[in-house]
Design a protein around this motif. Structure first.
Motif, PDB file in Angstrom:
ATOM      1  N   THR A 230       0.806  -1.186  -0.089  1.00  0.00           N
ATOM      2  CA  THR A 230      -0.116   0.018  -0.063  1.00  0.00           C
ATOM      3  C   THR A 230       0.733   1.167  -0.051  1.00  0.00           C
ATOM      4  OG1 THR A 230      -0.144   0.153   2.486  1.00  0.00           O
ATOM      5  CG2 THR A 230      -1.753  -1.252   1.400  1.00  0.00           C
ATOM      6  N   ALA A 231       0.152   2.530  -0.144  1.00  0.00           N
ATOM      7  CA  ALA A 231       1.007   3.788  -0.412  1.00  0.00           C
ATOM      8  C   ALA A 231       1.632   3.716   1.080  1.00  0.00           C
ATOM      9  CB  ALA A 231       0.109   4.967  -0.462  1.00  0.00           C
ATOM     10  N   PHE A 232       0.858   3.613   2.160  1.00  0.00           N
ATOM     11  CA  PHE A 232       1.274   3.580   3.655  1.00  0.00           C
ATOM     12  C   PHE A 232       2.683   2.657   3.681  1.00  0.00           C
ATOM     13  CE2 PHE A 232       1.335   2.159   8.082  1.00  0.00           C
ATOM     14  CZ  PHE A 232       1.489   3.592   8.675  1.00  0.00           C
ATOM     15  N   GLN A 233       2.590   1.553   3.536  1.00  0.00           N
ATOM     16  CA  GLN A 233       3.695   0.571   3.491  1.00  0.00           C
ATOM     17  C   GLN A 233       4.883   1.136   2.762  1.00  0.00           C
ATOM     18  OE1 GLN A 233       1.458  -2.787   2.358  1.00  0.00           O
ATOM     19  NE2 GLN A 233       1.394  -3.775   4.189  1.00  0.00           N
ATOM     20  N   GLN A 234       4.812   1.654   1.795  1.00  0.00           N
ATOM     21  CA  GLN A 234       5.703   2.110   0.968  1.00  0.00           C
ATOM     22  C   GLN A 234       6.307   3.347   1.495  1.00  0.00           C
ATOM     23  OE1 GLN A 234       7.396   1.056  -1.618  1.00  0.00           O
ATOM     24  NE2 GLN A 234       6.055  -0.205  -3.157  1.00  0.00           N
ATOM     25  N   SER A 235       5.464   4.197   2.106  1.00  0.00           N
ATOM     26  CA  SER A 235       6.054   5.442   2.700  1.00  0.00           C
ATOM     27  C   SER A 235       7.070   4.847   3.838  1.00  0.00           C
ATOM     28  CB  SER A 235       4.876   6.222   3.158  1.00  0.00           C
ATOM     29  OG  SER A 235       4.249   5.556   4.413  1.00  0.00           O
ATOM     30  N   ILE A 236       6.805   3.821   4.602  1.00  0.00           N
ATOM     31  CA  ILE A 236       7.700   3.344   5.829  1.00  0.00           C
ATOM     32  C   ILE A 236       8.978   2.657   5.080  1.00  0.00           C
ATOM     33  CG2 ILE A 236       7.826   1.770   7.545  1.00  0.00           C
ATOM     34  CD1 ILE A 236       5.837   3.952   8.150  1.00  0.00           C
ATOM     35  N   PHE A 237       8.711   2.158   3.952  1.00  0.00           N
ATOM     36  CA  PHE A 237      10.163   1.553   3.520  1.00  0.00           C
ATOM     37  C   PHE A 237      10.834   2.715   2.871  1.00  0.00           C
ATOM     38  CE2 PHE A 237       7.109  -1.699   1.659  1.00  0.00           C
ATOM     39  CZ  PHE A 237       7.176  -2.636   2.840  1.00  0.00           C
ATOM     40  N   GLU A 238      10.448   3.558   2.499  1.00  0.00           N
ATOM     41  CA  GLU A 238      11.144   4.923   1.877  1.00  0.00           C
ATOM     42  C   GLU A 238      11.901   5.533   3.208  1.00  0.00           C
ATOM     43  OE1 GLU A 238       8.254   7.247  -0.184  1.00  0.00           O
ATOM     44  OE2 GLU A 238       7.925   5.761  -1.768  1.00  0.00           O
ATOM     45  N   GLU A 239      11.619   5.320   4.187  1.00  0.00           N
ATOM     46  CA  GLU A 239      12.462   5.923   5.257  1.00  0.00           C
ATOM     47  C   GLU A 239      13.694   5.212   5.660  1.00  0.00           C
ATOM     48  OE1 GLU A 239      10.133   6.348   8.816  1.00  0.00           O
ATOM     49  OE2 GLU A 239       8.322   7.141   7.981  1.00  0.00           O
ATOM     50  N   TYR A 240      13.750   3.985   5.078  1.00  0.00           N
ATOM     51  CA  TYR A 240      14.975   3.339   5.248  1.00  0.00           C
ATOM     52  C   TYR A 240      15.755   3.112   3.950  1.00  0.00           C
ATOM     53  CZ  TYR A 240      12.647   1.411   9.369  1.00  0.00           C
ATOM     54  OH  TYR A 240      11.972   1.589  10.519  1.00  0.00           O
ATOM     55  N   PHE A 241      15.186   3.286   2.873  1.00  0.00           N
ATOM     56  CA  PHE A 241      16.063   3.362   1.525  1.00  0.00           C
ATOM     57  C   PHE A 241      15.971   4.388   0.563  1.00  0.00           C
ATOM     58  CE2 PHE A 241      15.237  -0.829   3.565  1.00  0.00           C
ATOM     59  CZ  PHE A 241      16.454  -1.602   3.333  1.00  0.00           C
ATOM     60  N   ASP A 242      16.765   4.505  -0.078  1.00  0.00           N
ATOM     61  CA  ASP A 242      16.768   5.798  -1.217  1.00  0.00           C
ATOM     62  C   ASP A 242      16.250   4.997  -2.348  1.00  0.00           C
ATOM     63  OD1 ASP A 242      17.906   7.528   0.366  1.00  0.00           O
ATOM     64  OD2 ASP A 242      20.041   6.999   0.016  1.00  0.00           O
ATOM     65  N   ILE A 243      16.212   3.871  -2.506  1.00  0.00           N
ATOM     66  CA  ILE A 243      15.715   3.316  -3.969  1.00  0.00           C
ATOM     67  C   ILE A 243      14.661   2.042  -3.504  1.00  0.00           C
ATOM     68  CG2 ILE A 243      16.432   1.836  -5.851  1.00  0.00           C
ATOM     69  CD1 ILE A 243      19.285   3.138  -5.619  1.00  0.00           C
ATOM     70  N   ILE A 244      13.586   2.263  -4.002  1.00  0.00           N
ATOM     71  CA  ILE A 244      12.483   1.255  -3.842  1.00  0.00           C
ATOM     72  C   ILE A 244      12.054   0.635  -5.164  1.00  0.00           C
ATOM     73  CG2 ILE A 244      10.206   1.015  -3.050  1.00  0.00           C
ATOM     74  CD1 ILE A 244      11.950   1.735  -0.591  1.00  0.00           C
TER      75      ILE A 244
END
Length: 244
Positions: A230-244
């Protein structure tokens, strides 16, 4: 030292310098205080990883799980990377690489090494989508190679280091790439109904990063299993990584 002596060579350690003279090779000098290789000292004994021994001495390895042996032989291929001739970029990723299923088979890991050699010779970087923890609940399998020592797990880590040395770039492909009773690399770990709260998301991402840190494997990107999130899950991932 024991390994060098058994191959008919000589070794001399003075301060941080290690000088190795091999019977069939020219002399090699290594500074073990530099981070090029993974040295560690236990009870005043200096150790180095098998992968780095192979890299320093240009040696190939053959793993036999049934006999619990590792055969080493001189690598006469003299691999040298070349620049890609074509101006177009090819974005290549090896998917679902994990210490489970076919990738616990030594022959399949050796095939992966051969493919990495080909990529290196062609001057092509490649991505490795790595699942850090392999889980198969129905067969009672839960394999975290940062915790469970075995010869197949050691060979898997050896292979991952080899891929890095051949211009591979490692990324996390989820934590287990499964949910409940599903098998890793088959199941879906994140979506609107799975690991969808902030605590669960962070726990799994941080657990995956922790395994990579323990194994000293640098991870550069995060890829959700089956691209589901989900967009929310992606937003959390983006806090840890520069590339998704």
């Amino acid at each position: 030292m024991e390994f060098i002596n058994q191959t008919g060579g000589e070794i001399n350690i003075k301060e941080s310098k290690i000088d190795i003279k091999l019977k069939e090779k020219s002399s090699i000098s290594i500074d073990y205080c530099i981070d090029d290789y993974k040295f560690t000292t236990i009870d005043n004994v200096l150790y180095i990883s098998l992968f780095d021994i192979c890299r320093i001495l240009s040696i190939r390895s053959k793993w036999d799980y049934r006999r619990s042996t590792i055969s080493l032989y001189w690598d006469k291929s003299n691999y040298k990377s070349c620049r890609a001739v074509c101006r177009r970029a090819a974005l290549i990723r090896f998917e679902d690489i994990t210490a489970g299923g076919e990738y616990l088979d030594s022959d399949n890991l050796e095939k992966l090494i051969v493919v990495a050699d080909y990529m290196f010779l062609a001057g092509i970087q490649f991505h490795i989508a790595w699942i850090p923890r392999f889980v198969d609940p129905q067969n009672g399998i839960d394999n975290d190679i940062s915790k469970d020592y075995s010869m197949p797990n050691a060979n898997f880590l050896f292979t991952m280091e080899y891929l890095l040395n051949r211009n591979g770039i490692i990324g996390l492909h989820g934590y287990t790439h499964q949910y409940c009773d599903e098998v890793s690399a088959v199941g879906t770990e994140f979506n609107e109904g799975r690991n969808n709260d902030e605590k669960s998301i962070r726990r799994r991402v941080e657990a995956a990063i922790s395994i990579a840190n323990k194994l000293e494997l640098p991870v550069k990107f995060f890829e959700t299993p089956h691209y589901a999130a989900t967009a929310f899950q992606q937003s959390i991932f983006e806090e840890y990584f520069d590339i998704i």
